[in-house]
Design a protein around this motif. Structure first.
Motif, mmCIF file in Angstrom:
data_model
loop_
_atom_site.group_PDB
_atom_site.id
_atom_site.type_symbol
_atom_site.label_atom_id
_atom_site.label_comp_id
_atom_site.label_asym_id
_atom_site.label_seq_id
_atom_site.Cartn_x
_atom_site.Cartn_y
_atom_site.Cartn_z
ATOM 1 N N ILE A 57 0.842 -1.200 0.000
ATOM 2 C CA ILE A 57 0.000 0.000 0.000
ATOM 3 C C ILE A 57 0.877 1.249 0.000
ATOM 4 C CG2 ILE A 57 -1.718 1.317 1.300
ATOM 5 C CD1 ILE A 57 -2.728 -1.418 2.363
ATOM 6 N N ALA A 58 1.927 1.247 0.800
ATOM 7 C CA ALA A 58 2.825 2.408 0.883
ATOM 8 C C ALA A 58 3.420 2.751 -0.483
ATOM 9 C CB ALA A 58 3.926 2.149 1.904
ATOM 10 N N ASP A 59 3.709 1.725 -1.270
ATOM 11 C CA ASP A 59 4.290 1.964 -2.596
ATOM 12 C C ASP A 59 3.350 2.725 -3.522
ATOM 13 O OD1 ASP A 59 6.627 0.745 -1.818
ATOM 14 O OD2 ASP A 59 6.191 -1.165 -2.828
ATOM 15 N N THR A 60 2.065 2.753 -3.215
ATOM 16 C CA THR A 60 1.096 3.468 -4.056
ATOM 17 C C THR A 60 0.857 4.893 -3.567
ATOM 18 O OG1 THR A 60 -0.875 2.791 -2.793
ATOM 19 C CG2 THR A 60 -0.095 1.277 -4.515
ATOM 20 N N ILE A 61 1.477 5.281 -2.454
ATOM 21 C CA ILE A 61 1.273 6.606 -1.868
ATOM 22 C C ILE A 61 2.463 7.494 -2.196
ATOM 23 C CG2 ILE A 61 1.008 7.894 0.281
ATOM 24 C CD1 ILE A 61 -0.230 5.319 1.482
ATOM 25 N N ALA A 62 2.182 8.654 -2.765
ATOM 26 C CA ALA A 62 3.243 9.618 -3.078
ATOM 27 C C ALA A 62 3.207 10.735 -2.045
ATOM 28 C CB ALA A 62 3.041 10.186 -4.478
ATOM 29 N N ILE A 63 4.360 11.001 -1.438
ATOM 30 C CA ILE A 63 4.509 12.118 -0.507
ATOM 31 C C ILE A 63 5.389 13.148 -1.195
ATOM 32 C CG2 ILE A 63 5.314 12.882 1.763
ATOM 33 C CD1 ILE A 63 3.039 10.888 2.029
ATOM 34 N N ALA A 68 1.967 17.572 0.673
ATOM 35 C CA ALA A 68 0.631 18.162 0.529
ATOM 36 C C ALA A 68 -0.054 18.046 1.887
ATOM 37 C CB ALA A 68 -0.159 17.421 -0.541
ATOM 38 N N ILE A 69 -0.655 19.114 2.346
ATOM 39 C CA ILE A 69 -1.295 19.126 3.659
ATOM 40 C C ILE A 69 -2.632 18.392 3.554
ATOM 41 C CG2 ILE A 69 -2.065 20.566 5.586
ATOM 42 C CD1 ILE A 69 0.960 20.754 4.801
ATOM 43 N N ARG A 70 -2.848 17.436 4.452
ATOM 44 C CA ARG A 70 -4.064 16.618 4.451
ATOM 45 C C ARG A 70 -5.117 17.258 5.346
ATOM 46 N NH1 ARG A 70 -0.940 10.885 5.348
ATOM 47 N NH2 ARG A 70 0.018 10.789 3.293
ATOM 48 N N GLU A 71 -5.702 18.344 4.866
ATOM 49 C CA GLU A 71 -6.676 19.087 5.664
ATOM 50 C C GLU A 71 -8.072 18.480 5.610
ATOM 51 O OE1 GLU A 71 -5.042 23.584 5.648
ATOM 52 O OE2 GLU A 71 -5.772 22.847 3.718
ATOM 53 N N GLU A 72 -8.327 17.637 4.651
ATOM 54 C CA GLU A 72 -9.659 17.066 4.463
ATOM 55 C C GLU A 72 -9.818 15.760 5.236
ATOM 56 O OE1 GLU A 72 -12.049 18.738 2.863
ATOM 57 O OE2 GLU A 72 -10.570 20.323 2.608
ATOM 58 N N THR A 73 -9.521 15.796 6.512
ATOM 59 C CA THR A 73 -9.684 14.631 7.372
ATOM 60 C C THR A 73 -10.514 15.041 8.579
ATOM 61 O OG1 THR A 73 -8.522 12.929 8.642
ATOM 62 C CG2 THR A 73 -7.470 15.076 8.518
ATOM 63 N N ARG A 111 -1.916 28.388 24.630
ATOM 64 C CA ARG A 111 -1.636 29.073 23.366
ATOM 65 C C ARG A 111 -1.396 27.972 22.355
ATOM 66 N NH1 ARG A 111 -1.361 33.854 21.602
ATOM 67 N NH2 ARG A 111 0.077 34.496 19.970
ATOM 68 N N ALA A 112 -2.020 28.062 21.171
ATOM 69 C CA ALA A 112 -1.988 26.967 20.205
ATOM 70 C C ALA A 112 -1.547 27.435 18.827
ATOM 71 C CB ALA A 112 -3.371 26.329 20.103
ATOM 72 N N CYS A 113 -1.079 26.464 18.052
ATOM 73 C CA CYS A 113 -0.718 26.714 16.664
ATOM 74 C C CYS A 113 -0.816 25.401 15.900
ATOM 75 C CB CYS A 113 0.692 27.282 16.568
ATOM 76 S SG CYS A 113 1.054 28.008 14.944
ATOM 77 N N ASP A 114 -1.347 25.461 14.691
ATOM 78 C CA ASP A 114 -1.436 24.286 13.831
ATOM 79 C C ASP A 114 -0.165 24.137 13.001
ATOM 80 O OD1 ASP A 114 -3.980 23.815 14.768
ATOM 81 O OD2 ASP A 114 -5.000 24.461 12.948
ATOM 82 N N GLY A 115 0.022 22.955 12.486
ATOM 83 C CA GLY A 115 1.144 22.659 11.616
ATOM 84 C C GLY A 115 0.913 21.318 10.962
ATOM 85 N N HIS A 116 1.997 20.706 10.471
ATOM 86 C CA HIS A 116 1.883 19.388 9.853
ATOM 87 C C HIS A 116 3.179 18.599 10.037
ATOM 88 C CE1 HIS A 116 3.761 21.736 6.599
ATOM 89 N NE2 HIS A 116 4.350 20.598 6.280
ATOM 90 N N ASP A 117 3.039 17.278 9.941
ATOM 91 C CA ASP A 117 4.190 16.393 10.059
ATOM 92 C C ASP A 117 4.805 16.150 8.676
ATOM 93 O OD1 ASP A 117 2.751 14.306 8.765
ATOM 94 O OD2 ASP A 117 2.155 13.397 10.662
ATOM 95 N N PRO A 118 5.861 15.339 8.567
ATOM 96 C CA PRO A 118 6.527 15.141 7.276
ATOM 97 C C PRO A 118 5.667 14.485 6.195
ATOM 98 C CG PRO A 118 7.986 14.485 9.047
ATOM 99 C CD PRO A 118 6.646 14.736 9.658
ATOM 100 N N GLU A 119 4.557 13.849 6.574
ATOM 101 C CA GLU A 119 3.682 13.228 5.578
ATOM 102 C C GLU A 119 2.424 14.054 5.320
ATOM 103 O OE1 GLU A 119 3.158 9.009 6.123
ATOM 104 O OE2 GLU A 119 5.328 8.683 6.084
ATOM 105 N N GLY A 120 2.362 15.273 5.884
ATOM 106 C CA GLY A 120 1.260 16.178 5.607
ATOM 107 C C GLY A 120 0.084 16.082 6.551
ATOM 108 N N ASN A 121 0.168 15.245 7.587
ATOM 109 C CA ASN A 121 -0.919 15.139 8.558
ATOM 110 C C ASN A 121 -0.963 16.411 9.403
ATOM 111 O OD1 ASN A 121 -1.638 12.319 7.987
ATOM 112 N ND2 ASN A 121 0.400 11.905 8.809
#
Length: 130
Positions: A57-63, A68-73, A111-121
């Motif tokens: 499955i991982a081989d079919t996923i492009a990072i 790309a930020i995965r905001e639609e979760t 105090r908060a701030c959003d961000g993302h990890d190396p895979e866009g989560n």
């Protein structure tokens, strides 16, 4: 064996070691267990399990780079840190990003701030509010 368990989360990762290193260093959580398909990061009160996505499955996923930020979760994890500024610097060194300080906000004692990890989560980090 203790019947008490810690709350936690599982993140499925294409690049297991890179993702575990990111979360370990940004959140200052030690790795308490590692094997071929998962790594456990843990504090006294929380457990974060990084689980490898099966190779076929991982081989079919492009990072992309940057990812790309995965905001639609429907889920966004949030984690406490001592300092957003320090966590922002550590995130940048490990392939993720915390939004600029101009995007921080304060609520309910943090105090908060959003961000993302190396895979866009998408993630949110929170420091105690002054």
């Amino acid at each position: 064996m203790s019947l008490k368990t810690k709350p936690g989360a599982v993140i499925f990762a294409k690049q297991l070691e890179r993702m575990a290193t990111f979360y370990s260093e940004v959140l200052l959580l030690p790795v308490t267990h590692a094997d071929g398909d998962h790594m456990v990061l843990e504090s006294d009160v929380f457990q974060l399990v990084m689980h490898a996505i099966p190779r076929q499955i991982a081989d079919t996923i492009a990072i992309s780079d940057p990812p790309a930020i995965r905001e639609e979760t429907p889920i966004k994890l949030f984690f406490p840190v001592a300092s957003l500024a320090d966590a922002r610097a550590r995130a940048a060194l490990r392939g993720g990003q915390l939004n600029p300080s101009s995007h921080e906000w304060t609520a309910r004692g943090f105090r908060a701030c959003d961000g993302h990890d190396p895979e866009g989560n998408v993630l949110q980090l929170r420091e105690p509010a002054p």
